[in-house]
Design a protein around this motif. Structure first.
Motif, PDB file in Angstrom:
ATOM      1  N   ALA A   1       0.934  -1.280  -0.026  1.00  0.00           N
ATOM      2  CA  ALA A   1      -0.089   0.053   0.026  1.00  0.00           C
ATOM      3  C   ALA A   1       0.905   1.257  -0.061  1.00  0.00           C
ATOM      4  O   ALA A   1       0.627   2.101  -0.672  1.00  0.00           O
ATOM      5  CB  ALA A   1      -0.843   0.124   1.116  1.00  0.00           C
ATOM      6  N   ALA A   2       1.827   1.527   0.829  1.00  0.00           N
ATOM      7  CA  ALA A   2       2.753   2.470   0.903  1.00  0.00           C
ATOM      8  C   ALA A   2       3.344   2.651  -0.251  1.00  0.00           C
ATOM      9  O   ALA A   2       3.566   3.680  -0.851  1.00  0.00           O
ATOM     10  CB  ALA A   2       3.713   2.092   2.188  1.00  0.00           C
ATOM     11  N   LYS A   3       4.110   1.632  -1.087  1.00  0.00           N
ATOM     12  CA  LYS A   3       4.718   1.542  -2.471  1.00  0.00           C
ATOM     13  C   LYS A   3       3.784   2.498  -3.266  1.00  0.00           C
ATOM     14  O   LYS A   3       4.368   3.425  -4.230  1.00  0.00           O
ATOM     15  CB  LYS A   3       4.959   0.267  -2.605  1.00  0.00           C
ATOM     16  CG  LYS A   3       5.810   0.240  -4.057  1.00  0.00           C
ATOM     17  CD  LYS A   3       6.128  -1.234  -4.350  1.00  0.00           C
ATOM     18  CE  LYS A   3       5.594  -1.643  -5.826  1.00  0.00           C
ATOM     19  NZ  LYS A   3       5.703  -3.016  -6.134  1.00  0.00           N
ATOM     20  N   HIS A   4       2.400   2.208  -3.262  1.00  0.00           N
ATOM     21  CA  HIS A   4       1.625   2.868  -4.132  1.00  0.00           C
ATOM     22  C   HIS A   4       0.971   3.992  -3.738  1.00  0.00           C
ATOM     23  O   HIS A   4       0.123   4.374  -4.216  1.00  0.00           O
ATOM     24  CB  HIS A   4       0.413   1.659  -4.753  1.00  0.00           C
ATOM     25  CG  HIS A   4       0.913   0.458  -5.259  1.00  0.00           C
ATOM     26  ND1 HIS A   4       1.484   0.498  -6.450  1.00  0.00           N
ATOM     27  CD2 HIS A   4       0.838  -0.810  -4.985  1.00  0.00           C
ATOM     28  CE1 HIS A   4       1.863  -0.640  -6.862  1.00  0.00           C
ATOM     29  NE2 HIS A   4       1.331  -1.516  -6.036  1.00  0.00           N
ATOM     30  N   GLY A   5       1.510   4.480  -2.729  1.00  0.00           N
ATOM     31  CA  GLY A   5       0.938   5.771  -2.044  1.00  0.00           C
ATOM     32  C   GLY A   5      -0.654   5.875  -1.671  1.00  0.00           C
ATOM     33  O   GLY A   5      -1.309   6.718  -1.489  1.00  0.00           O
ATOM     34  N   LEU A   6      -1.014   4.647  -1.145  1.00  0.00           N
ATOM     35  CA  LEU A   6      -2.114   4.338  -0.674  1.00  0.00           C
ATOM     36  C   LEU A   6      -2.151   4.246   0.838  1.00  0.00           C
ATOM     37  O   LEU A   6      -1.201   3.575   1.581  1.00  0.00           O
ATOM     38  CB  LEU A   6      -2.854   2.851  -1.481  1.00  0.00           C
ATOM     39  CG  LEU A   6      -2.877   3.236  -2.966  1.00  0.00           C
ATOM     40  CD1 LEU A   6      -3.265   1.734  -3.469  1.00  0.00           C
ATOM     41  CD2 LEU A   6      -4.076   3.956  -3.223  1.00  0.00           C
ATOM     42  N   SER A   7      -3.456   4.197   1.580  1.00  0.00           N
ATOM     43  CA  SER A   7      -3.343   3.837   2.938  1.00  0.00           C
ATOM     44  C   SER A   7      -4.327   2.601   2.945  1.00  0.00           C
ATOM     45  O   SER A   7      -5.713   2.700   2.496  1.00  0.00           O
ATOM     46  CB  SER A   7      -3.947   5.039   3.824  1.00  0.00           C
ATOM     47  OG  SER A   7      -4.456   4.671   4.936  1.00  0.00           O
TER      48      SER A   7
END
Length: 162
Positions: free
Chosen positions: A104-110
């Motif tokens: 998630a962090a890698k894709h800028g998501l929470s």
């Protein structure tokens, strides 16, 4: 539950033992309770080693013994879209939780608030994570945990949807 279906993604390491078992068990419970169409269920792995393969023989044999269909289960890897669209990201152990949060962090998501371990729902079982039968060979123990966790998850979804 007449709105958009609630969506659940079960996640383990390779998507051939634990998460496809959970997917099949949850589908079975949903059908038994007449909730098909209200809850969408899928599974994925954090790793890509088994992509395209059916569930492990031990998982297939156990599901067959329990009268639970395993048709249509093919291993796949977690995708960005999964992180964006699923309401629940239910992991089998801490390593899987970390894998989902890193993705998630890698894709800028929470993924905050929607990622948890299946065993968090069954604290009475006294285990912290569903052990991987790929290594332990204990598919019966995994089934007991998965079944109990899926039953509690279904109760939670139904009560939250009211």
């Amino acid at each position: 539950m007449d709105h958009k279906p609630v969506s659940v993604l079960f996640v383990c390491l390779g998507n051939i033992c634990r998460s496809p078992m959970a997917e099949a068990v949850m589908r079975h419970l949903i059908e038994e309770r007449g909730l098909a169409g209200s809850i969408k269920v899928d599974s994925a792995g954090t790793g890509d080693w088994h992509v395209g393969h059916p569930p492990h023989k031990g998982t297939r044999q156990l599901l067959e013994r329990e009268g639970i269909r395993a048709d249509g289960l093919i291993a796949r890897q977690l995708r960005r879209g999964d992180l964006e669209t699923f309401d629940y990201l239910v992991c089998m152990d801490d390593s899987n939780v970390s894998g989902v949060l890193v993705a998630a962090a890698k894709h800028g998501l929470s993924a905050s608030g929607k990622v948890f371990k299946l065993t968090d729902l069954v604290p009475d079982k006294g285990v912290d994570g569903v052990p991987d039968p790929y290594y332990t060979g204990n598919f019966d123990e995994v089934y007991e945990l998965v079944r109990a966790g899926c039953e509690r998850l279904l109760e939670r979804i139904v009560s939250e949807s009211r």
